[in-house]
Enzyme design. Structure first.
Site, mmCIF file in Angstrom:
data_model
loop_
_atom_site.group_PDB
_atom_site.id
_atom_site.type_symbol
_atom_site.label_atom_id
_atom_site.label_comp_id
_atom_site.label_asym_id
_atom_site.label_seq_id
_atom_site.Cartn_x
_atom_site.Cartn_y
_atom_site.Cartn_z
ATOM 1 N N CYS A 50 49.944 -94.392 -22.237
ATOM 2 C CA CYS A 50 49.624 -94.071 -23.627
ATOM 3 C C CYS A 50 48.265 -93.405 -23.711
ATOM 4 C CB CYS A 50 49.651 -95.319 -24.507
ATOM 5 S SG CYS A 50 48.215 -96.399 -24.287
ATOM 6 N N ASP A 472 48.742 -55.398 -24.417
ATOM 7 C CA ASP A 472 48.390 -54.366 -23.451
ATOM 8 C C ASP A 472 49.617 -53.469 -23.297
ATOM 9 O OD1 ASP A 472 47.089 -53.031 -21.235
ATOM 10 O OD2 ASP A 472 48.423 -54.188 -19.936
ATOM 11 N N ASP A 662 42.699 -57.062 -18.041
ATOM 12 C CA ASP A 662 43.033 -57.814 -19.246
ATOM 13 C C ASP A 662 42.493 -59.248 -19.215
ATOM 14 O OD1 ASP A 662 44.522 -55.737 -20.417
ATOM 15 O OD2 ASP A 662 46.270 -56.252 -19.195
#
Length: 789
Positions: A50, A472, A662
């Site tokens: 958890c 791009d 990039d």
């Protein structure tokens, strides 16, 4: 469920883990270098269940001297610890290879790491054990669920008889039978929670299973007291029903997390255990995967999978590249072709030269991305983690306050105790704990099924917020495999020279040009330097400077200004700044580009193209896609500036790119995506990596991320609404332990069922049915591997 259940492994297994913790030497040998003086070791910690467990480990482990940081993956229960690489630094100075535990400080650090995990109650072991292929936790959960279900049904039947008005003697008999049925069920099925609660208390902390254990135990104890004293009411049904529903929810959660872990294991299985290595003298020797090093020659028979990234030295064969590009059509490889790890050799024998080791292969990188998919601390996850961290003390204080209040008001300790038990049960925030991780696991699994790898759980949250997409051009919107269209018009000597210079660059235009070097000759005496986004410079022994690239890079100002083709990409060859020749290229759209832009527009994302190419081809591409915003001739710095400008204006841009130039823009964007065929640097900078050739992966990821965010908010709403109604009712005494158990369990199951709605849609057609008429090629991935080599 997300509640801490450190006891889901059998007691024998946990005891074995505690006594067989990995040594400092074993951890060192399994660690890997990250560069910059850091190493990383991955450990399996079964006790992590958890947000409270995650918060504790990520807070405590960095307190060890030398540990840089720790990251916990809830789905795989893997703890990744990054520590100072003292051994590598010391040995690098001596010019030798680092060996296990040579540096005393590193040995001390790793020993302290194992000790700290044991002290916190989280015994760990190295990945790759038997637990990686078997699932004892699931078997134990199913057995516990079956026992609890059998007991709850029988006790409930007896309770119905009591509720129907059975006389005193019959009521007492049914209560005693219920007690006898419930006792072994609580001991057997409840050990999942009792063991976890005891482990937490023994190490001086509390987790979610502590109040659950208290509630179940007190409900049974009070019911037993009522049975002994001939009371009218007993709540054996509440204790066993609570266990049944808790185990049902926990089993569902375990199954979903196991799906995430099985996806990782399935990827790992694509890599063989080893390969046949051909020695320099021709002898053949089978080596384990971990022993294969770059430069070794490997014999790959038909039907074998490629163990590490390699280059074909000899042979010709059809290969299955589906793991790389999602395409089912076989593709031909021959001498010089590159094949990533995990691809399948289909028809002919091959000899490969390894270009990477197993830990740095394409397949290992995909596995690492899958394991990291849930590690990010997204905003929603941080909210759930903070709620989990304060849960245990808050519930105990609330239950204690309820008991004291009812004692003061009524003076009836029995009524006060029953009400406090109901508060303990009904306030279990399992629904809140499940709100985020269940959705993230399902979302990451659905994206993986469609060929999209999520590198960080928080990336899905950021992708859902994106309002602008920046593309791009070359290699992203286009296939990135341009073709030289004026080869017959250029001077043959210029073409040969340009082809040899182009071999030094990984740019798609350079690679297309390099194919015209028929003799595959080198330029050994030239000093070659590449400027990303600009071109390649080659200085000859006589001092002449040849440049190949953008006109602005290759030519002096007096030579610039002439365009030779309206709609073609161009590369200029110059000598000492003077024009020599120009090479023109054409490219094709990537599959799904038009559909992707259309779908993104329907989702409210404005598209924009930023390209380093010339105005004319960029304009033609934008017109074909229906994109009105585009900028040509953009350098890497310009892309970053544009991303920052969008961010400064309040936007949340999504950057989609694939090239080395990039990478800065991918890092600067609010969220980013790259194809698997992208350059290493660009791919590592992206938050998402899509394996398929189709660009429709981009809108798919946006849709899944937005749906996941919507479901998480719905789950939070359900959990908050439940607590707003249930907690006051329990404190005011309007809920018996049985009603509390049914209410709490129903809220958890409701959250799980709501999260499962994310799986209702099928895979997008473009991925389910790859276009057979246009088989994909491994060229882009080959360029990536060759660049890394």
């Amino acid at each position: 469920m997300s509640c801490c259940a450190a006891g889901t492994e059998s007691a024998a297994e946990l005891q074995a883990l505690e006594t067989q913790a990995p040594s400092a030497e074993e951890m060192w040998l399994s660690s890997r270098s990250l560069g910059k003086g850091l190493r990383q070791v991955d450990l399996i910690v079964p006790g992590v269940h958890c947000g409270a467990c995650i918060a504790l480990l990520e807070k405590e482990l960095p307190r060890i001297k030398g540990v840089d940081h720790a990251r916990v993956n809830l789905s795989t229960r893997r703890v990744s610890v990054v520590f100072a690489d003292g051994v590598a630094r010391g040995e690098a100075a001596a010019g030798t290879q680092p060996a296990a535990a040579r540096d005393a400080s590193t040995e001390t650090l790793l020993t302290a790491l194992g000790d700290r995990l044991l002290a916190l109650g989280y015994p760990a072991h190295l990945p790759g054990g038997a637990d990686e292929t078997s699932d004892p936790a699931m078997r134990e959960l199913l057995k516990a669920l079956a026992v609890a279900g059998f007991a709850s049904m029988n006790v409930m039947l007896l309770s119905v008889s009591v509720w129907s008005g059975a006389d005193a003697a019959t009521r007492d008999l049914f209560h005693w039978i219920s007690a006898l049925i419930a006792a072994p069920a609580l001991v057997y099925s409840g050990r999942v929670f009792f063991r976890s609660a005891w482990s937490a208390l023994r190490h001086g902390r509390a987790n979610m299973d502590v109040p659950i254990s208290l509630g179940v135990g007190l409900a049974y104890a009070i019911s037993l007291h009522e049975t002994i004293t001939h009371g009218d009411h007993a709540y054996f049904d509440a204790s066993v029903t609570l266990l049944f529903f808790l185990l049902a929810g926990r089993t569902l959660d375990h199954m979903m997390r196991e799906k995430a872990r099985s996806a990782v294991r399935n990827l790992v299985r694509l890599s063989p255990r080893g390969a046949m290595v051909i020695r320099d003298d021709g002898a053949r020797e089978y080596l384990a995967l971990e022993e294969i090093e770059p430069g070794m020659r490997l014999a790959i028979a038909p039907g074998d999978r490629i163990p590490v990234d390699g280059r074909v030295v000899s042979g010709c064969s059809d290969m299955d590249f589906a793991v790389v590009n999602g395409e089912s059509a076989p593709q031909l490889v021959e001498a010089g072709s590159l094949a990533p790890a995990g691809t399948l050799n289909l028809t002919g024998p091959l000899v490969l030269e390894a270009v990477r080791d197993a830990r740095n292969s394409f397949l290992a990188e995909m596995v690492a991305m899958m394991e990291a998919a849930e590690s990010g601390r997204a905003g929603y996850r941080r909210i759930a983690d903070r709620a989990s961290a304060i849960y245990a003390p808050a519930v105990h204080l609330l239950a204690l306050g309820t008991f004291i209040g009812w004692m003061v008001v009524s003076g009836d300790w029995r009524m006060a105790m029953l009400t406090a038990v109901a508060v303990l049960i009904i306030t279990c925030p399992c629904a809140l704990g499940l709100a985020v991780p269940v959705v993230q696991v399902i979302a990451a699994g659905r994206l993986f099924e469609n060929g999209v790898m999520v590198k960080d759980g928080s990336a899905m949250e950021r992708l859902a917020q994106a309002d602008h997409v920046v593309f791009d051009k070359t290699g992203t919107l286009t296939r990135g495999t341009p073709v030289l269209i004026n080869a017959e018009a250029v001077t043959a000597d210029h073409l040969r020279l340009a082809a040899r210079i182009a071999r030094a660059s990984r740019h798609p235009l350079s690679q297309a040009l390099a194919g015209f070097d028929a003799v595959n000759a080198e330029l050994p005496e030239f000093r070659i330097r590449e400027t990303p986004g600009e071109g390649v410079e080659a200085v000859s022994p006589s001092g002449d400077v040849y440049r190949l690239g953008r006109a602005g890079f290759a030519l002096d100002e007096s030579e610039q200004g002439a365009e030779r083709a309206a709609d073609a990409s161009q590369v200029v060859l110059s000598k000492n700044g003077a024009f020599l020749d120009i090479f023109l290229f054409s490219d094709q759209l990537r599959r799904g580009a038009v559909q992707a832009v259309t779908r993104l527009s329907s989702l409210g994302l404005d598209a924009e193209i930023l390209s380093g190419d010339r105005e004319a081809p960029v304009r033609a591409l934008a017109n074909e896609l229906g994109v009105t915003a585009y900028v040509a001739g953009v350098r890497p710095r310009g892309k970053v500036d544009r991303i920052k400008a969008l961010t400064a204006a309040g936007g949340k841009p999504l950057m989609v790119g694939d090239g080395l130039n990039d990478a800065p823009a991918l890092s600067a964007a609010h969220v980013s995506m790259a194809p698997a065929s992208a350059a290493d640097v660009g791919r590592m900078a992206a938050d998402f990596v899509f394996l398929h050739d189709s660009l429709e992966a981009v809108p798919l990821a946006v849709e899944v991320s937005r749906k996941a965010g919507s479901l998480i908010r719905q789950n939070f709403g359900l959990a908050v609404a439940y607590n707003c109604v249930a907690v006051p009712a329990a404190v005011l005494g309007h809920a018996t332990p049985l009603i509390a158990a049914l209410a709490m369990s129903s809220s958890s199951i409701l959250v799980v069922l709501n999260s499962l709605r994310l799986r209702r849609k099928t895979r997008i057609e473009a991925f389910a049915k790859p276009a057979a008429a246009r088989p994909a090629t491994p060229d882009k991935e080959a360029r990536r591997l060759e660049a890394a080599a």
